[in-house]
Design a protein around this motif. Structure first.
Motif, short mmCIF file in Angstrom:
data_model
loop_
_atom_site.label_atom_id
_atom_site.label_comp_id
_atom_site.label_asym_id
_atom_site.label_seq_id
_atom_site.Cartn_x
_atom_site.Cartn_y
_atom_site.Cartn_z
N CYS A 1 57.67 61.46 112.02
CA CYS A 1 57.18 60.12 111.67
C CYS A 1 55.82 60.23 110.99
O CYS A 1 55.05 61.15 111.27
CB CYS A 1 57.07 59.28 112.95
SG CYS A 1 56.41 57.63 112.67
N SER B 1 53.26 58.65 111.56
CA SER B 1 52.17 58.62 112.55
C SER B 1 51.88 60.01 113.14
O SER B 1 50.84 60.19 113.77
CB SER B 1 52.49 57.66 113.69
OG SER B 1 52.85 56.41 113.19
N HIS C 1 57.18 61.91 118.38
CA HIS C 1 57.42 60.78 119.29
C HIS C 1 58.73 60.06 118.95
O HIS C 1 58.84 58.86 119.10
CB HIS C 1 56.22 59.82 119.26
CG HIS C 1 55.92 59.29 117.89
ND1 HIS C 1 54.92 59.77 117.10
CD2 HIS C 1 56.52 58.33 117.16
CE1 HIS C 1 54.90 59.12 115.96
NE2 HIS C 1 55.88 58.23 115.97
N GLU C 2 59.68 60.84 118.46
CA GLU C 2 61.04 60.30 118.29
C GLU C 2 61.99 61.30 118.94
O GLU C 2 62.89 61.84 118.31
CB GLU C 2 61.37 60.12 116.80
CG GLU C 2 60.53 59.05 116.12
CD GLU C 2 60.94 58.79 114.67
OE1 GLU C 2 61.73 59.59 114.11
OE2 GLU C 2 60.47 57.79 114.10
ZN LIG Z 1 56.40 56.80 114.68
#
Ligand SMILES: [Zn+2]
Ligand SMILES: [Zn+2]
Length: 337
Positions: A41, A43, A63-64
């Motif tokens: 991502c 981020s 964070h996925e």
């Molecule tokens: Zn993200």
């Protein structure tokens, strides 16, 4: 299961390292997850480039993460070994800050952020707070579920909280976030407008469900939206403050511009259209774990899926660089051996 596992650490800003780590036991209220896949991502740059304050290195980004629970810590009563779960950006609220005390835990002022304050999913294994888990429906492949636990919930929650069925809703940017946003907008019953920059996404927009495509390079997108009667909601996903601001004149009276993509430059906003029309510019940050579960269930119900490319964990740096360069179509997903 071995006593070690592979992980990709960021040892200092910009530096990726594939390492072997020792398997640890989950603490109280935590679970250990055998990670199957992890999405990449935008981020993640917060950790990889050191853009977020207070990142302590080495840190495993990601964070996925989707995987199966392998061990549960003390006090975990609602999750079982073997369940397939996802962990997103929001890694757990502290439960004690003023925002939490008011029940708005998604905006906890001292949250655990997966891959930023705790190690994330660029690894064969990770430890997460049980309260941050979302159950993955059987109908979803792990590769498809991964982007939904961040990009998916980000667009899903922003749209369902801002619009009502029948509204005219514009999605700016047909990329990692926007290609999901267009699908959700259509499936939520909005008159869906896709705004791209150039003609290259025009063929894709109707396939994703857009009723109208606006090429913001060829024409003034705000004026084009006004010709459609104005947008009740504009979801801004493209990382350009100037491009986001140019859409403001396209809002209807009481319309909302919802910002979900972080831009490097500020968003220059004129007060006139805000005041003369009660328009607003608001932000929206992912959401809570139960809302991630809503996103996953809705995606199954309405057949929304991300468009992904996969690479093995060992190629995390390549996947990250492709995503940052805007070359991914549209989300990169790391797979574990
Ligand atoms: Zn993200
Ligand atoms: Zn809090």
């Amino acid at each position: 299961m071995g006593k070690t596992y592979k992980a990709v650490e960021i040892t200092k800003p910009g530096t990726f390292h594939l390492v072997e780590r020792s398997v640890a036991a989950p603490g109280e209220g935590q679970v250990r997850i055998r990670v199957e896949v992890c999405g990449v991502c935008h981020s993640d740059a917060g950790t990889v480039e050191g853009q977020l304050p207070g990142v302590v290195y080495p840190r495993v980004p990601g964070h996925e993460a989707i995987g199966r629970i392998e061990e549960v810590g003390r006090g975990v009563t609602t999750w079982q070994i073997g369940q397939r779960i996802g962990v997103g950006f929001f890694g757990g609220e502290d439960g004690t800050c003023e925002t939490c005390r008011r029940g708005d835990t998604a905006y906890c002022q001292n949250p655990i952020i997966t891959g930023v304050t705790s190690d994330g999913g660029y690894a064969e294994m990770m430890i997460a707070e049980a309260r941050a888990l979302a159950l993955i429906p059987d109908e979803l492949k792990s590769e498809d579920a991964a982007p939904l636990v961040c990009a998916g919930i980000t667009t899903f929650n922003a749209l369902r909280n801002a619009g009502r069925a029948g509204d005219t809703v514009a999605i700016q940017g047909i990329g990692g976030l926007g290609h999901l946003g267009v699908q959700y907008a259509k499936k939520m019953g909005f008159r869906t407008v896709a705004i791209g920059f150039g003609p290259d996404k025009e063929h894709l927009a109707p396939k994703l469900g857009a009723h109208v495509y606006i090429d913001a390079k060829a024409e003034d997108a705000g004026a084009a939206l006004q010709r459609l009667g104005g947008a009740d909601v504009i979801l801004a996903t493209a990382p350009s403050g100037a491009a986001i601001a140019s859409l403001l004149p396209g809002l209807s009276v009481r319309g909302k511009l919802v910002v979900v993509g972080v831009s490097g430059d500020p968003i220059p906003v004129s007060g006139v259209p805000l005041i003369f029309g009660g328009r607003s510019v608001i932000g929206s940050l992912t959401g809570r774990a139960i809302e991630t579960q809503d996103t996953l269930d809705f995606s199954v119900l309405t057949d929304v899926r991300p468009m992904i490319e996969t690479l093995p964990l060992e190629k995390a740096e390549e996947a990250y660089r492709r995503m940052m360069a805007g070359d991914a179509r549209f989300r990169m997903v790391l797979t574990m051996a």
